[in-house]
Design an enzyme around this catalytic site. Structure first.
Site, PDB file in Angstrom:
ATOM      1  CB  CYS A  84       6.923 -18.037  11.017  1.00  0.00           C
ATOM      2  SG  CYS A  84       8.702 -17.935  11.313  1.00  0.00           S
TER       3      CYS A  84
ATOM      4  CB  CYS B 291       8.534 -16.739  14.237  1.00  0.00           C
ATOM      5  SG  CYS B 291       9.344 -16.358  12.689  1.00  0.00           S
ATOM      6  CG  ASP B 292       4.742 -17.409  15.558  1.00  0.00           C
ATOM      7  OD1 ASP B 292       5.437 -16.456  15.956  1.00  0.00           O
ATOM      8  OD2 ASP B 292       3.960 -17.325  14.598  1.00  0.00           O
TER       9      ASP B 292
END
Lengths: 214, 327
Positions: free
Chosen positions: B156, B159-160
């Site tokens: 992701c 997200c990361d």
């Protein structure tokens, strides 16, 4: 300049109208080098104006060290939510809960105000069976859409049990801590600094990992 | 500073609380999944007057993990989350009950229809089922990948990505998701290397955008063979298919964006699947079991696109409605 635009303020006011009891935002900052401390205070001041059930108290991590240790606050900025009896219920945010984390912060306020839903019976039984203290760290980034869900779950469990202390940790603000726990995917959940998993997993998984600490 | 408030928070608390599930009711339709296919099916079913409910474990499905959507008709630009918010709002104006964090364990055919069992032991009854369980990121399947998940291997990018600020990363894949991830990461990372085993499948408009970025390198016809490191990822081994040469890229993050696998766990022994594990449906979204319909990424319908999933969801709901009316 206001951090929250008018539209957002309106939306939040409406959400806050569902609050049951009063809550207190106890915010810890520190002097000198403190990433996002100023913004966090500004943000919290704006939140305070959106409901007469919300009041704000500000503390200094070093000068008010006694108070800090009462709530297990070791970083700044850190926001601790207190219930209507000014009691700490294990709901804490380390770093500014902006971006997507507003979706764990607002539910946190509602939860501590007593407006949350009850846990399903079987899960509540597991929570009540705990006998040793549990610390849950949920590492997040502000751009992660499903991290807030994991934070909400940890806070829900903390609210239900006096033994659980649950804290959001914004990974970029506290990069040393994140590196210590090798955070390279979020949400990363670390329990008692020992057991860990990645992802917004069901409550059952949280409880499974928590059970290992008992 | 941005605040991405979930517009549906209001529905979770207090006086604005929406319809809830009734375990005694025999529903006309239960929809499993709440991505574009599931939500669109809910909209069509409710408008037909059906008693419908949605079982969700990730509201919005994978669309939520998409930074930007630029190919959904009517929106020249919208975030994945923004689009889901609009979908949800639309469905909730009709007061469709939705169970969140619902983990469906199994379903069984009964005389009156189906019994759906949730992992917490609850049973919900319905005349028809629509499976819109979507898909999950496909893994590379190379040595070291599993061991380094959450330790440098990520699925992701939004997200990361922030955790790789100023670092060197690789994006694996050549479709729209991969190119978009590479573009996003180029703003945060020190350098981004896109590695893909064949040619680009992405839209030309974003490939052009990618090629203009100064800290992006592109290696096509190149295969990732191994992820290595010591505790955390420190590099990948790649094979240049043109020269037959292998070399190592020193990177700290590997973002895998090579497509999706259907979430078919629920039906693997019950319905006919194709060789990719997708549920086989006909033009009416009927599956191999009467009364069970499927739509979106979990089916064998070609082109996994938001707009395709949404339209398939609509079709599935209409077919199910006809099925119910026929008795």
């Amino acid at each position: 300049m206001a951090l929250l635009n008018e539209q957002l303020q309106g939306q939040l006011k409406e959400v806050f109208s569902s609050m049951k009891n009063e809550i207190t935002l106890a915010v810890f900052t520190k002097e000198g080098d403190c990433y996002s401390c100023e913004e966090t205070i500004a943000f919290m001041k704006e939140i305070e104006t959106l409901s007469d059930k919300i009041s704000l108290e500000t503390y200094d991590l070093e000068k008010d060290s006694e108070r800090a240790s009462e709530y297990n606050v070791v970083m700044a900025p850190s926001i601790v939510l207190l219930d209507s009896d000014k009691k700490y219920r294990g709901v804490k945010f380390n770093g500014i809960p902006a971006g997507h984390e507003i979706n764990s912060f607002i539910p946190g306020i509602l939860e501590v105000s007593g407006a949350g839903e009850a846990l399903p019976e079987d899960l509540l039984m597991q929570v009540n069976a705990l006998s040793k203290p549990v610390n849950i760290k949920v590492f997040v980034t502000l751009s992660c859409p499903h991290c807030a869900g994991a934070v909400q779950k940890a806070h829900k469990l903390a609210f239900e049990s006096a033994l659980i202390d649950a804290e959001m940790v914004e990974a970029q603000t506290f990069d040393e801590l994140s590196n210590k726990f090798n955070v390279s995917s979020v949400p990363k959940i670390v329990i008692n600094d020992q057991y860990e998993f990645v992802g917004n997993q069901p409550l059952e998984i949280f409880l499974e990992e928590i059970a290992k600490t008992q | 500073m941005d605040f991405n408030l979930d517009m549906n928070l209001n529905d979770q608390y207090g006086k604005n609380k929406k319809a809830t599930f009734d375990k005694e009711t025999l529903y006309d339709m239960l929809i499993i999944g709440s991505g574009p296919a599931g939500l669109s099916a809910a909209l069509y079913a409710k408008r037909k007057g059906l008693k419908v409910g949605v079982l969700s474990n990730k509201v919005g499905g994978q669309v939520v993990d998409t930074t930007s959507v630029e190919n959904y008709l009517g929106f020249d630009f919208v975030t994945g989350e923004g689009l889901v918010e609009k979908f949800m709002h639309h469905v909730q104006t009709l007061d469709v009950p939705m169970l969140k964090d619902a983990d469906v364990k199994s379903f069984e055919k009964t005389e009156s229809g189906f019994e759906v069992a949730l992992s917490r032991g609850e049973i919900i009854k319905s005349k028809t089922l629509i499976l819109a369980t979507g898909s999950k990121p496909r893994r590379l399947g190379v040595k070291g990948e599993d061991a380094f998940i959450g330790r440098g291997v990520a699925y992701c990018a939004i997200c990361d990505g922030p955790l790789f600020e100023g670092r060197d990363v690789v994006v694996a894949g050549g479709g729209n998701s991969a190119v978009e991830a590479a573009i996003d990461l180029s703003k945060i990372a020190n350098s981004v290397t896109l590695v893909h085993r064949s040619e680009f499948r992405a839209d030309q408009i974003i490939i052009d955008q990618l090629k203009r970025l100064s800290n992006v390198t592109i290696h096509l016809q190149t295969e990732i063979q191994e992820v290595f490191g010591d505790g955390l990822v420190s590099g990948v081994k790649v094979l240049d298919k043109a020269t037959g040469e292998t070399r190592e890229l020193k990177i700290e993050g590997l973002f895998v964006e090579i497509g999706y696998l259907p979430n078919n766990q629920l039906v693997i022994d019950q319905l006919d699947l194709n060789n990719r594990g997708e549920i086989i449906v006909n033009a009416l979204n009927e599956t191999s079991m009467k009364g069970v319909f499927a739509a979106g990424d979990v089916t064998d319908t070609p082109y996994k696109q938001i707009i395709v999933a949404a339209s398939e969801g609509a079709k599935a709901a209409l077919t199910a409605n006809d099925y119910i009316n026929r008795g």
